[in-house]
Design a protein around this motif. Structure first.
Motif, PDB file in Angstrom:
ATOM      1  N   SER A 207      18.790  47.589  33.489  1.00 38.00           N
ATOM      2  CA  SER A 207      19.654  48.091  34.568  1.00 38.00           C
ATOM      3  C   SER A 207      19.714  49.620  34.555  1.00 38.00           C
ATOM      4  CB  SER A 207      21.058  47.482  34.474  1.00 38.00           C
ATOM      5  OG  SER A 207      21.651  47.706  33.221  1.00 38.00           O
ATOM      6  N   ASP A 208      19.571  50.224  33.379  1.00 33.78           N
ATOM      7  CA  ASP A 208      19.440  51.685  33.322  1.00 33.78           C
ATOM      8  C   ASP A 208      18.181  52.146  34.057  1.00 33.78           C
ATOM      9  OD1 ASP A 208      21.735  52.406  31.988  1.00 33.78           O
ATOM     10  OD2 ASP A 208      20.753  52.905  30.084  1.00 33.78           O
ATOM     11  N   VAL A 209      17.091  51.385  33.906  1.00 28.33           N
ATOM     12  CA  VAL A 209      15.839  51.731  34.592  1.00 28.33           C
ATOM     13  C   VAL A 209      16.042  51.692  36.095  1.00 28.33           C
ATOM     14  CG1 VAL A 209      13.468  50.962  35.051  1.00 28.33           C
ATOM     15  CG2 VAL A 209      14.336  50.995  32.699  1.00 28.33           C
ATOM     16  N   PHE A 210      16.720  50.649  36.587  1.00 30.66           N
ATOM     17  CA  PHE A 210      16.974  50.558  38.029  1.00 30.66           C
ATOM     18  C   PHE A 210      17.827  51.737  38.492  1.00 30.66           C
ATOM     19  CE2 PHE A 210      18.846  49.324  41.979  1.00 30.66           C
ATOM     20  CZ  PHE A 210      17.943  48.454  42.578  1.00 30.66           C
ATOM     21  N   SER A 211      18.879  52.063  37.735  1.00 27.32           N
ATOM     22  CA  SER A 211      19.760  53.166  38.120  1.00 27.32           C
ATOM     23  C   SER A 211      19.011  54.492  38.158  1.00 27.32           C
ATOM     24  CB  SER A 211      20.946  53.257  37.154  1.00 27.32           C
ATOM     25  OG  SER A 211      21.755  52.102  37.251  1.00 27.32           O
ATOM     26  N   LEU A 212      18.082  54.685  37.224  1.00 27.06           N
ATOM     27  CA  LEU A 212      17.265  55.896  37.263  1.00 27.06           C
ATOM     28  C   LEU A 212      16.407  55.900  38.527  1.00 27.06           C
ATOM     29  CD1 LEU A 212      16.204  58.518  36.023  1.00 27.06           C
ATOM     30  CD2 LEU A 212      14.516  57.142  34.772  1.00 27.06           C
ATOM     31  N   GLY A 213      15.806  54.744  38.850  1.00 23.43           N
ATOM     32  CA  GLY A 213      15.026  54.651  40.077  1.00 23.43           C
ATOM     33  C   GLY A 213      15.863  54.946  41.299  1.00 23.43           C
ATOM     34  N   ALA A 214      17.091  54.430  41.350  1.00 23.43           N
ATOM     35  CA  ALA A 214      17.980  54.680  42.483  1.00 23.43           C
ATOM     36  C   ALA A 214      18.337  56.157  42.588  1.00 23.43           C
ATOM     37  CB  ALA A 214      19.247  53.835  42.345  1.00 23.43           C
ATOM     38  N   THR A 215      18.507  56.801  41.441  1.00 28.08           N
ATOM     39  CA  THR A 215      18.826  58.235  41.417  1.00 28.08           C
ATOM     40  C   THR A 215      17.661  59.068  41.935  1.00 28.08           C
ATOM     41  OG1 THR A 215      20.375  57.971  39.576  1.00 28.08           O
ATOM     42  CG2 THR A 215      19.413  60.157  39.874  1.00 28.08           C
ATOM     43  N   LEU A 216      16.449  58.746  41.500  1.00 22.71           N
ATOM     44  CA  LEU A 216      15.271  59.486  41.947  1.00 22.71           C
ATOM     45  C   LEU A 216      14.990  59.213  43.422  1.00 22.71           C
ATOM     46  CD1 LEU A 216      12.957  58.950  38.827  1.00 22.71           C
ATOM     47  CD2 LEU A 216      14.579  60.816  39.285  1.00 22.71           C
ATOM     48  N   TYR A 217      15.226  57.977  43.855  1.00 23.30           N
ATOM     49  CA  TYR A 217      15.104  57.630  45.270  1.00 23.30           C
ATOM     50  C   TYR A 217      16.015  58.544  46.097  1.00 23.30           C
ATOM     51  CZ  TYR A 217      15.532  54.637  49.476  1.00 23.30           C
ATOM     52  OH  TYR A 217      15.556  54.146  50.764  1.00 23.30           O
ATOM     53  N   THR A 218      17.250  58.696  45.647  1.00 28.09           N
ATOM     54  CA  THR A 218      18.216  59.526  46.356  1.00 28.09           C
ATOM     55  C   THR A 218      17.727  60.970  46.457  1.00 28.09           C
ATOM     56  OG1 THR A 218      20.010  58.133  45.544  1.00 28.09           O
ATOM     57  CG2 THR A 218      20.625  60.305  46.364  1.00 28.09           C
ATOM     58  N   ALA A 219      17.073  61.442  45.406  1.00 26.95           N
ATOM     59  CA  ALA A 219      16.598  62.830  45.402  1.00 26.95           C
ATOM     60  C   ALA A 219      15.483  63.071  46.419  1.00 26.95           C
ATOM     61  CB  ALA A 219      16.123  63.212  44.004  1.00 26.95           C
ATOM     62  N   THR A 220      14.651  62.052  46.682  1.00 32.57           N
ATOM     63  CA  THR A 220      13.551  62.243  47.639  1.00 32.57           C
ATOM     64  C   THR A 220      13.942  61.842  49.063  1.00 32.57           C
ATOM     65  OG1 THR A 220      12.601  60.042  47.233  1.00 32.57           O
ATOM     66  CG2 THR A 220      11.790  61.857  45.887  1.00 32.57           C
ATOM     67  N   PRO A 263      13.817  43.989  42.056  1.00 34.33           N
ATOM     68  CA  PRO A 263      15.049  43.186  42.009  1.00 34.33           C
ATOM     69  C   PRO A 263      15.179  42.391  40.714  1.00 34.33           C
ATOM     70  CG  PRO A 263      13.960  42.972  44.138  1.00 34.33           C
ATOM     71  CD  PRO A 263      13.011  43.706  43.250  1.00 34.33           C
ATOM     72  N   ASP A 264      14.057  41.911  40.193  1.00 32.80           N
ATOM     73  CA  ASP A 264      14.063  41.105  38.972  1.00 32.80           C
ATOM     74  C   ASP A 264      13.970  42.028  37.755  1.00 32.80           C
ATOM     75  OD1 ASP A 264      13.640  39.409  36.860  1.00 32.80           O
ATOM     76  OD2 ASP A 264      12.019  38.273  37.798  1.00 32.80           O
ATOM     77  N   PRO A 265      15.010  42.081  36.923  1.00 34.08           N
ATOM     78  CA  PRO A 265      14.977  42.988  35.769  1.00 34.08           C
ATOM     79  C   PRO A 265      13.817  42.730  34.818  1.00 34.08           C
ATOM     80  CG  PRO A 265      16.842  41.473  35.614  1.00 34.08           C
ATOM     81  CD  PRO A 265      16.280  41.332  36.991  1.00 34.08           C
ATOM     82  N   ALA A 266      13.342  41.480  34.760  1.00 39.25           N
ATOM     83  CA  ALA A 266      12.234  41.150  33.856  1.00 39.25           C
ATOM     84  C   ALA A 266      10.923  41.781  34.321  1.00 39.25           C
ATOM     85  CB  ALA A 266      12.080  39.637  33.762  1.00 39.25           C
ATOM     86  N   ARG A 267      10.841  42.175  35.578  1.00 42.52           N
ATOM     87  CA  ARG A 267       9.608  42.747  36.110  1.00 42.52           C
ATOM     88  C   ARG A 267       9.621  44.273  36.118  1.00 42.52           C
ATOM     89  NH1 ARG A 267       6.544  38.723  38.695  1.00 42.52           N
ATOM     90  NH2 ARG A 267       5.258  40.389  39.540  1.00 42.52           N
ATOM     91  N   ARG A 268      10.755  44.861  35.751  1.00 47.38           N
ATOM     92  CA  ARG A 268      10.820  46.325  35.697  1.00 47.38           C
ATOM     93  C   ARG A 268      10.124  46.844  34.441  1.00 47.38           C
ATOM     94  NH1 ARG A 268      17.108  45.974  36.511  1.00 47.38           N
ATOM     95  NH2 ARG A 268      17.050  44.870  38.517  1.00 47.38           N
ATOM     96  N   PRO A 269       9.641  48.087  34.498  1.00 47.95           N
ATOM     97  CA  PRO A 269       9.091  48.679  33.278  1.00 47.95           C
ATOM     98  C   PRO A 269      10.207  48.989  32.297  1.00 47.95           C
ATOM     99  CG  PRO A 269       9.210  50.316  35.028  1.00 47.95           C
ATOM    100  CD  PRO A 269       9.586  49.003  35.655  1.00 47.95           C
ATOM    101  N   THR A 270       9.862  49.146  31.041  1.00 52.13           N
ATOM    102  CA  THR A 270      10.833  49.667  30.078  1.00 52.13           C
ATOM    103  C   THR A 270      11.067  51.138  30.407  1.00 52.13           C
ATOM    104  OG1 THR A 270       9.158  50.408  28.509  1.00 52.13           O
ATOM    105  CG2 THR A 270       9.940  48.113  28.309  1.00 52.13           C
ATOM    106  N   MET A 271      12.071  51.744  29.779  1.00 55.56           N
ATOM    107  CA  MET A 271      12.336  53.151  30.047  1.00 55.56           C
ATOM    108  C   MET A 271      11.176  54.019  29.552  1.00 55.56           C
ATOM    109  SD  MET A 271      14.517  55.072  31.610  1.00 55.56           S
ATOM    110  CE  MET A 271      16.137  54.277  31.666  1.00 55.56           C
ATOM    111  N   ALA A 272      10.553  53.636  28.442  1.00 55.21           N
ATOM    112  CA  ALA A 272       9.406  54.397  27.940  1.00 55.21           C
ATOM    113  C   ALA A 272       8.227  54.286  28.908  1.00 55.21           C
ATOM    114  CB  ALA A 272       9.001  53.898  26.550  1.00 55.21           C
ATOM    115  N   GLN A 273       8.017  53.095  29.470  1.00 52.00           N
ATOM    116  CA  GLN A 273       6.948  52.938  30.457  1.00 52.00           C
ATOM    117  C   GLN A 273       7.263  53.716  31.730  1.00 52.00           C
ATOM    118  OE1 GLN A 273       7.090  48.656  30.651  1.00 52.00           O
ATOM    119  NE2 GLN A 273       5.381  48.383  29.204  1.00 52.00           N
ATOM    120  N   ALA A 274       8.529  53.717  32.121  1.00 49.81           N
ATOM    121  CA  ALA A 274       8.940  54.489  33.296  1.00 49.81           C
ATOM    122  C   ALA A 274       8.666  55.977  33.078  1.00 49.81           C
ATOM    123  CB  ALA A 274      10.425  54.254  33.579  1.00 49.81           C
TER     124      ALA A 274
END
Length: 392
Positions: A207-220, A263-274
Protein backbone atom coordinates in the motif's frame (compact mmCIF):
# COMPACT_ATOMS: atom_id res chain seq x y z
CA UNK A 1 -1.32 20.63 35.72
CA UNK A 2 -2.52 24.25 36.04
CA UNK A 3 1.08 25.48 35.75
CA UNK A 4 1.54 23.41 32.58
CA UNK A 5 -1.62 24.91 31.03
CA UNK A 6 -0.44 28.49 31.78
CA UNK A 7 2.78 28.17 29.80
CA UNK A 8 2.64 29.97 26.48
CA UNK A 9 4.57 28.24 23.74
CA UNK A 10 5.92 30.64 21.14
CA UNK A 11 9.10 32.19 19.71
CA UNK A 12 11.99 32.23 22.21
CA UNK A 13 10.38 29.48 24.31
CA UNK A 14 13.04 27.06 25.62
CA UNK A 15 12.13 23.37 25.33
CA UNK A 16 13.79 20.92 27.74
CA UNK A 17 16.35 23.58 28.66
CA UNK A 18 18.04 23.17 25.27
CA UNK A 19 15.92 23.89 22.18
CA UNK A 20 14.94 27.55 21.71
CA UNK A 21 11.94 28.00 19.43
CA UNK A 22 12.30 30.54 16.60
CA UNK A 23 9.25 30.36 14.33
CA UNK A 24 6.45 27.99 13.44
CA UNK A 25 7.05 26.02 10.23
CA UNK A 26 3.64 24.38 9.99
CA UNK A 27 1.09 22.28 11.76
CA UNK A 28 -1.64 19.70 11.38
CA UNK A 29 -3.76 17.19 13.21
CA UNK A 30 -0.71 15.55 14.77
CA UNK A 31 0.88 18.73 16.18
CA UNK A 32 2.91 21.81 15.25
CA UNK A 33 6.43 21.92 13.82
CA UNK A 34 8.83 24.70 14.84
CA UNK A 35 12.19 25.91 13.67
CA UNK A 36 14.41 25.88 16.74
CA UNK A 37 18.02 26.39 17.73
CA UNK A 38 19.85 23.61 19.54
CA UNK A 39 21.78 25.66 22.10
CA UNK A 40 23.97 22.70 23.04
CA UNK A 41 25.18 21.74 19.54
CA UNK A 42 24.65 25.21 18.00
CA UNK A 43 22.59 24.08 15.03
CA UNK A 44 19.13 24.60 13.55
CA UNK A 45 16.61 21.80 14.11
CA UNK A 46 12.95 21.16 13.43
CA UNK A 47 11.04 20.32 16.57
CA UNK A 48 7.56 18.84 16.61
CA UNK A 49 5.21 19.85 19.37
CA UNK A 50 2.73 17.03 19.86
CA UNK A 51 -0.93 18.00 20.27
CA UNK A 52 -1.47 19.27 23.81
CA UNK A 53 -2.89 16.73 26.23
CA UNK A 54 -4.32 19.43 28.50
CA UNK A 55 -7.95 18.72 29.35
CA UNK A 56 -7.87 15.17 28.01
CA UNK A 57 -8.60 12.05 29.96
CA UNK A 58 -5.51 10.23 31.16
CA UNK A 59 -6.19 7.42 28.70
CA UNK A 60 -6.42 9.81 25.71
CA UNK A 61 -3.36 11.77 26.84
CA UNK A 62 -1.35 8.58 27.22
CA UNK A 63 -2.32 7.48 23.70
CA UNK A 64 -1.04 10.77 22.23
CA UNK A 65 2.24 10.45 24.15
CA UNK A 66 2.58 6.84 22.99
CA UNK A 67 2.08 7.90 19.35
CA UNK A 68 4.76 10.57 19.66
CA UNK A 69 7.25 8.21 21.27
CA UNK A 70 6.47 5.59 18.62
CA UNK A 71 7.11 8.12 15.82
CA UNK A 72 10.44 9.01 17.41
CA UNK A 73 11.49 5.38 17.76
CA UNK A 74 10.45 4.45 14.23
CA UNK A 75 12.12 7.45 12.57
CA UNK A 76 15.30 6.89 14.59
CA UNK A 77 15.57 3.36 13.13
CA UNK A 78 15.89 4.79 9.62
CA UNK A 79 19.10 6.52 8.57
CA UNK A 80 19.05 7.42 4.88
CA UNK A 81 20.15 10.35 2.73
CA UNK A 82 16.60 10.75 1.43
CA UNK A 83 14.77 10.61 4.78
CA UNK A 84 14.53 13.32 7.45
CA UNK A 85 16.69 12.22 10.39
CA UNK A 86 15.33 11.96 13.93
CA UNK A 87 17.76 13.43 16.49
CA UNK A 88 16.08 13.32 19.86
CA UNK A 89 12.88 13.05 21.88
CA UNK A 90 12.84 15.86 24.43
CA UNK A 91 10.50 15.81 27.42
CA UNK A 92 9.00 19.15 28.43
CA UNK A 93 6.51 19.14 31.29
CA UNK A 94 6.01 15.43 30.76
CA UNK A 95 5.11 15.93 27.08
CA UNK A 96 7.32 14.54 24.27
CA UNK A 97 8.77 16.88 21.62
CA UNK A 98 10.37 15.29 18.55
CA UNK A 99 13.65 16.87 17.46
CA UNK A 100 14.47 16.32 13.79
CA UNK A 101 16.80 17.39 11.02
CA UNK A 102 15.86 20.81 9.64
CA UNK A 103 15.77 20.95 5.84
CA UNK A 104 15.10 24.44 4.41
CA UNK A 105 12.64 23.27 1.79
CA UNK A 106 9.27 23.28 0.18
CA UNK A 107 7.06 20.24 -0.04
CA UNK A 108 6.04 18.67 -3.32
CA UNK A 109 2.53 19.93 -2.56
CA UNK A 110 3.86 23.50 -2.27
CA UNK A 111 5.81 23.07 -5.50
CA UNK A 112 2.52 22.22 -7.21
CA UNK A 113 1.22 25.60 -6.07
CA UNK A 114 4.04 27.20 -8.08
CA UNK A 115 3.58 25.22 -11.28
CA UNK A 116 0.63 23.29 -12.70
CA UNK A 117 2.59 20.03 -12.95
CA UNK A 118 6.19 18.79 -13.01
CA UNK A 119 8.15 17.24 -15.91
CA UNK A 120 7.89 13.42 -15.88
CA UNK A 121 11.67 12.83 -15.76
CA UNK A 122 12.05 15.06 -12.70
CA UNK A 123 9.08 13.31 -11.08
CA UNK A 124 10.73 9.95 -11.84
CA UNK A 125 13.91 11.08 -10.07
CA UNK A 126 11.95 12.33 -7.05
CA UNK A 127 10.13 9.00 -6.91
CA UNK A 128 13.33 6.97 -7.26
CA UNK A 129 15.01 8.79 -4.36
CA UNK A 130 11.97 8.53 -2.09
CA UNK A 131 11.55 4.86 -2.99
CA UNK A 132 15.22 4.30 -2.14
CA UNK A 133 14.59 5.56 1.41
CA UNK A 134 11.30 3.70 1.74
CA UNK A 135 12.78 0.42 0.52
CA UNK A 136 15.23 0.66 3.41
CA UNK A 137 12.34 1.44 5.76
CA UNK A 138 10.47 -1.62 4.51
CA UNK A 139 13.57 -3.74 4.99
CA UNK A 140 13.60 -2.54 8.61
CA UNK A 141 9.93 -3.53 9.01
CA UNK A 142 8.57 0.04 8.84
CA UNK A 143 5.46 0.95 6.82
CA UNK A 144 5.08 4.73 6.34
CA UNK A 145 1.27 4.76 5.76
CA UNK A 146 1.01 8.45 4.82
CA UNK A 147 3.02 9.02 1.63
CA UNK A 148 1.70 12.14 -0.10
CA UNK A 149 3.01 15.34 -1.76
CA UNK A 150 2.98 17.19 1.56
CA UNK A 151 5.42 14.69 3.09
CA UNK A 152 8.03 14.86 0.33
CA UNK A 153 10.44 17.76 0.84
CA UNK A 154 12.79 19.37 -1.71
CA UNK A 155 15.55 21.63 -0.38
CA UNK A 156 14.97 25.09 -1.88
CA UNK A 157 18.17 26.96 -1.01
CA UNK A 158 21.83 26.58 -0.12
CA UNK A 159 24.35 24.03 -1.28
CA UNK A 160 21.85 21.21 -0.89
CA UNK A 161 19.18 22.81 -3.09
CA UNK A 162 17.28 20.12 -4.98
CA UNK A 163 17.83 17.45 -2.30
CA UNK A 164 14.75 15.22 -1.87
CA UNK A 165 13.68 13.70 1.47
CA UNK A 166 10.64 11.84 2.80
CA UNK A 167 9.34 13.11 6.14
CA UNK A 168 6.69 12.55 8.79
CA UNK A 169 6.54 9.03 10.10
CA UNK A 170 3.78 10.18 12.48
CA UNK A 171 1.35 7.36 11.69
CA UNK A 172 3.94 4.81 10.62
CA UNK A 173 3.94 1.35 12.04
CA UNK A 174 6.80 -1.00 12.70
CA UNK A 175 6.37 -4.74 12.88
CA UNK A 176 5.77 -5.80 16.45
CA UNK A 177 4.21 -2.48 17.49
CA UNK A 178 0.99 -2.59 19.45
CA UNK A 179 -2.16 -1.63 17.52
CA UNK A 180 -3.13 1.95 18.42
CA UNK A 181 -6.22 2.27 16.23
CA UNK A 182 -9.56 0.51 16.39
CA UNK A 183 -10.33 -2.32 13.99
CA UNK A 184 -12.18 -1.06 10.88
CA UNK A 185 -10.91 2.50 11.36
CA UNK A 186 -8.30 3.91 8.98
CA UNK A 187 -5.88 6.80 9.26
CA UNK A 188 -4.16 8.76 6.51
CA UNK A 189 -4.99 10.92 3.50
CA UNK A 190 -7.74 9.27 1.39
CA UNK A 191 -6.69 10.80 -1.95
CA UNK A 192 -3.47 8.73 -1.79
CA UNK A 193 -4.85 5.55 -0.20
CA UNK A 194 -4.42 2.16 -1.81
CA UNK A 195 -7.80 0.53 -2.62
CA UNK A 196 -7.33 -2.24 -0.06
CA UNK A 197 -6.67 0.32 2.69
CA UNK A 198 -9.86 2.19 1.77
CA UNK A 199 -11.69 -1.12 2.25
CA UNK A 200 -10.30 -1.46 5.77
CA UNK A 201 -7.30 -3.74 5.29
CA UNK A 202 -4.18 -3.03 7.30
CA UNK A 203 -1.61 -0.90 5.43
CA UNK A 204 1.34 -2.89 4.10
CA UNK A 205 4.50 -2.31 2.10
CA UNK A 206 2.37 -2.78 -1.04
CA UNK A 207 0.00 0.00 0.00
CA UNK A 208 3.01 2.29 0.47
CA UNK A 209 3.94 1.52 -3.15
CA UNK A 210 0.46 2.51 -4.33
CA UNK A 211 0.57 5.73 -2.28
CA UNK A 212 3.92 6.63 -3.82
CA UNK A 213 2.44 6.00 -7.27
CA UNK A 214 -0.55 8.21 -6.42
CA UNK A 215 1.81 10.95 -5.23
CA UNK A 216 3.91 10.85 -8.40
CA UNK A 217 0.73 10.74 -10.51
CA UNK A 218 -0.38 13.94 -8.79
CA UNK A 219 2.94 15.59 -9.60
CA UNK A 220 2.61 14.94 -13.35
CA UNK A 221 -1.16 15.27 -13.77
CA UNK A 222 -1.85 18.13 -11.35
CA UNK A 223 -4.45 16.15 -9.38
CA UNK A 224 -4.61 12.81 -7.54
CA UNK A 225 -5.54 9.65 -9.49
CA UNK A 226 -9.04 9.60 -7.99
CA UNK A 227 -9.65 13.29 -8.63
CA UNK A 228 -10.57 15.83 -5.97
CA UNK A 229 -13.71 15.40 -3.89
CA UNK A 230 -14.53 17.35 -0.74
CA UNK A 231 -16.83 14.52 0.32
CA UNK A 232 -14.34 12.26 2.06
CA UNK A 233 -16.67 9.26 2.25
CA UNK A 234 -17.57 9.48 -1.45
CA UNK A 235 -13.87 9.70 -2.29
CA UNK A 236 -13.17 6.71 -0.06
CA UNK A 237 -15.68 4.59 -1.99
CA UNK A 238 -14.12 5.67 -5.29
CA UNK A 239 -10.70 4.67 -3.99
CA UNK A 240 -12.04 1.32 -2.78
CA UNK A 241 -13.20 0.57 -6.35
CA UNK A 242 -9.79 1.53 -7.79
CA UNK A 243 -11.43 4.04 -10.13
CA UNK A 244 -8.35 5.94 -11.22
CA UNK A 245 -8.13 8.19 -14.25
CA UNK A 246 -5.52 7.17 -16.79
CA UNK A 247 -2.56 9.60 -16.78
CA UNK A 248 -2.20 11.70 -19.92
CA UNK A 249 0.80 13.92 -19.16
CA UNK A 250 3.29 11.43 -17.72
CA UNK A 251 5.08 10.50 -20.96
CA UNK A 252 7.77 7.84 -20.46
CA UNK A 253 6.69 7.49 -16.83
CA UNK A 254 3.17 6.25 -17.68
CA UNK A 255 3.79 2.49 -17.67
CA UNK A 256 5.68 2.61 -14.37
CA UNK A 257 2.93 4.71 -12.76
CA UNK A 258 0.26 2.24 -13.83
CA UNK A 259 2.37 -0.62 -12.45
CA UNK A 260 2.63 1.14 -9.07
CA UNK A 261 -1.12 1.82 -9.18
CA UNK A 262 -2.12 -1.83 -9.77
CA UNK A 263 -5.49 -2.47 -8.03
CA UNK A 264 -4.23 -5.87 -6.86
CA UNK A 265 -1.48 -5.40 -4.24
CA UNK A 266 0.03 -8.78 -5.16
CA UNK A 267 0.75 -7.49 -8.67
CA UNK A 268 2.51 -4.30 -7.59
CA UNK A 269 6.30 -4.11 -7.55
CA UNK A 270 8.12 -4.05 -4.25
CA UNK A 271 9.44 -0.66 -3.17
CA UNK A 272 12.96 -1.69 -4.23
CA UNK A 273 11.66 -2.70 -7.66
CA UNK A 274 9.73 0.57 -7.89
CA UNK A 275 12.96 2.44 -7.13
CA UNK A 276 14.78 0.66 -9.95
CA UNK A 277 11.96 1.20 -12.47
CA UNK A 278 11.70 4.91 -11.62
CA UNK A 279 15.48 5.38 -11.71
CA UNK A 280 15.68 3.78 -15.15
CA UNK A 281 13.04 6.18 -16.51
CA UNK A 282 14.84 9.16 -14.99
CA UNK A 283 18.25 8.04 -16.28
CA UNK A 284 17.07 7.34 -19.81
CA UNK A 285 18.88 5.17 -22.33
CA UNK A 286 22.55 4.93 -21.38
CA UNK A 287 22.11 7.10 -18.27
CA UNK A 288 23.46 6.38 -14.80
CA UNK A 289 20.99 5.02 -12.26
CA UNK A 290 23.39 5.73 -9.37
CA UNK A 291 23.61 9.36 -10.52
CA UNK A 292 19.81 9.60 -10.42
CA UNK A 293 19.70 8.24 -6.86
CA UNK A 294 22.58 10.27 -5.44
CA UNK A 295 22.30 13.69 -7.13
CA UNK A 296 19.97 16.58 -6.19
CA UNK A 297 17.31 17.49 -8.73
CA UNK A 298 18.58 19.35 -11.79
CA UNK A 299 16.81 20.62 -14.88
CA UNK A 300 17.92 20.17 -18.49
CA UNK A 301 20.23 23.19 -18.11
CA UNK A 302 22.01 21.65 -15.09
CA UNK A 303 20.47 24.02 -12.54
CA UNK A 304 17.88 23.44 -9.81
CA UNK A 305 14.40 23.49 -11.39
CA UNK A 306 12.67 26.86 -11.03
CA UNK A 307 9.81 25.41 -8.96
CA UNK A 308 12.31 24.12 -6.38
CA UNK A 309 14.03 27.47 -5.84
CA UNK A 310 13.34 29.68 -2.86
CA UNK A 311 12.55 32.64 -5.13
CA UNK A 312 9.92 30.79 -7.18
CA UNK A 313 6.55 32.31 -6.35
CA UNK A 314 4.85 32.87 -9.68
CA UNK A 315 2.48 30.45 -11.35
CA UNK A 316 -1.18 29.44 -11.29
CA UNK A 317 -3.01 29.98 -8.03
CA UNK A 318 -3.57 26.53 -6.55
CA UNK A 319 -3.51 27.19 -2.82
CA UNK A 320 -5.38 24.53 -0.84
CA UNK A 321 -6.43 22.74 -4.04
CA UNK A 322 -4.66 19.48 -3.31
CA UNK A 323 -5.72 17.38 -0.31
CA UNK A 324 -2.93 17.59 2.26
CA UNK A 325 -4.28 16.89 5.75
CA UNK A 326 -3.93 13.53 7.43
CA UNK A 327 -7.31 12.38 8.67
CA UNK A 328 -7.78 9.99 11.59
CA UNK A 329 -10.69 7.81 12.51
CA UNK A 330 -12.22 7.27 9.05
CA UNK A 331 -14.50 4.25 8.71
CA UNK A 332 -13.49 1.79 6.04
CA UNK A 333 -15.56 1.92 2.86
CA UNK A 334 -18.39 -0.61 3.05
CA UNK A 335 -20.20 -2.46 0.26
CA UNK A 336 -17.43 -1.69 -2.17
CA UNK A 337 -16.54 -3.77 -5.21
CA UNK A 338 -14.48 -6.84 -4.20
CA UNK A 339 -10.89 -6.76 -5.42
CA UNK A 340 -11.43 -9.81 -7.63
CA UNK A 341 -14.21 -8.06 -9.56
CA UNK A 342 -12.28 -4.88 -10.24
CA UNK A 343 -11.27 -4.92 -13.93
CA UNK A 344 -7.55 -5.60 -14.15
CA UNK A 345 -6.65 -2.59 -16.29
CA UNK A 346 -8.29 -0.48 -13.59
CA UNK A 347 -7.74 2.95 -15.13
CA UNK A 348 -10.44 4.69 -17.05
CA UNK A 349 -9.71 7.36 -19.61
CA UNK A 350 -11.25 10.69 -18.69
CA UNK A 351 -13.91 11.70 -21.18
CA UNK A 352 -13.37 15.10 -22.70
CA UNK A 353 -16.37 17.43 -22.61
CA UNK A 354 -18.37 17.35 -25.85
CA UNK A 355 -17.42 19.96 -28.39
CA UNK A 356 -20.27 22.37 -28.93
CA UNK A 357 -21.15 22.79 -32.63
CA UNK A 358 -20.00 26.11 -33.97
CA UNK A 359 -23.01 28.33 -34.88
CA UNK A 360 -23.55 28.84 -38.61
CA UNK A 361 -22.29 32.22 -39.77
CA UNK A 362 -24.95 34.86 -40.23
CA UNK A 363 -25.34 35.79 -43.95
CA UNK A 364 -24.07 39.26 -44.81
CA UNK A 365 -26.86 41.73 -45.46
CA UNK A 366 -27.43 42.62 -49.14
CA UNK A 367 -28.09 46.30 -48.30
CA UNK A 368 -24.48 47.30 -47.35
CA UNK A 369 -23.21 45.51 -50.48
CA UNK A 370 -25.60 47.47 -52.78
CA UNK A 371 -24.56 50.76 -51.18
CA UNK A 372 -20.90 49.94 -51.82
CA UNK A 373 -21.59 49.26 -55.52
CA UNK A 374 -23.46 52.57 -55.94
CA UNK A 375 -20.65 54.49 -54.30
CA UNK A 376 -18.16 52.79 -56.60
CA UNK A 377 -20.08 53.89 -59.74
CA UNK A 378 -20.40 57.45 -58.41
CA UNK A 379 -16.66 57.59 -57.84
CA UNK A 380 -15.97 56.35 -61.38
CA UNK A 381 -18.37 58.95 -62.85
CA UNK A 382 -16.67 61.77 -60.95
CA UNK A 383 -13.28 60.65 -62.27
CA UNK A 384 -14.60 60.58 -65.87
CA UNK A 385 -16.07 64.06 -65.59
CA UNK A 386 -12.84 65.48 -64.19
CA UNK A 387 -10.80 63.86 -67.02
CA UNK A 388 -13.16 65.28 -69.70
CA UNK A 389 -12.95 68.76 -68.19
CA UNK A 390 -9.16 68.67 -68.22
CA UNK A 391 -9.10 67.39 -71.83
CA UNK A 392 -11.36 70.26 -73.02
Amino acid sequence: MAEQEQRIVGPDYLVAGRYRLRSKLGGGGMGSVWLAHDTLLDREVAIKQVVSTAGLTEEAAQEIRARAMREGRIAARLSHDHAIAMYDVALEGGEPWLVMEYLPSRSLAQALNVTEALPPLQVAQIGAQVADALSEAHAAGIVHRDIKPGNILIADRGRGAGTVKISDFGISRAKGDAQLTRTGVITGTPAYFAPEVARGDDPTEASDVFSLGATLYTATEGQPPFGIDENTIALLHKVAKAEIMRPVHSGDLTDVLLHLLEPDPARRPTMAQARDLLAQVAAGAGGSVSYVLDTPLRGADGTVPFWARRSATSGPVRANRLPTSTITGLPAAQNSVPLQSVPRPGPRIPVAPPIEPRPAPTPHSAVPLAVAIVLLFVAIAVVVVVVLMIAS
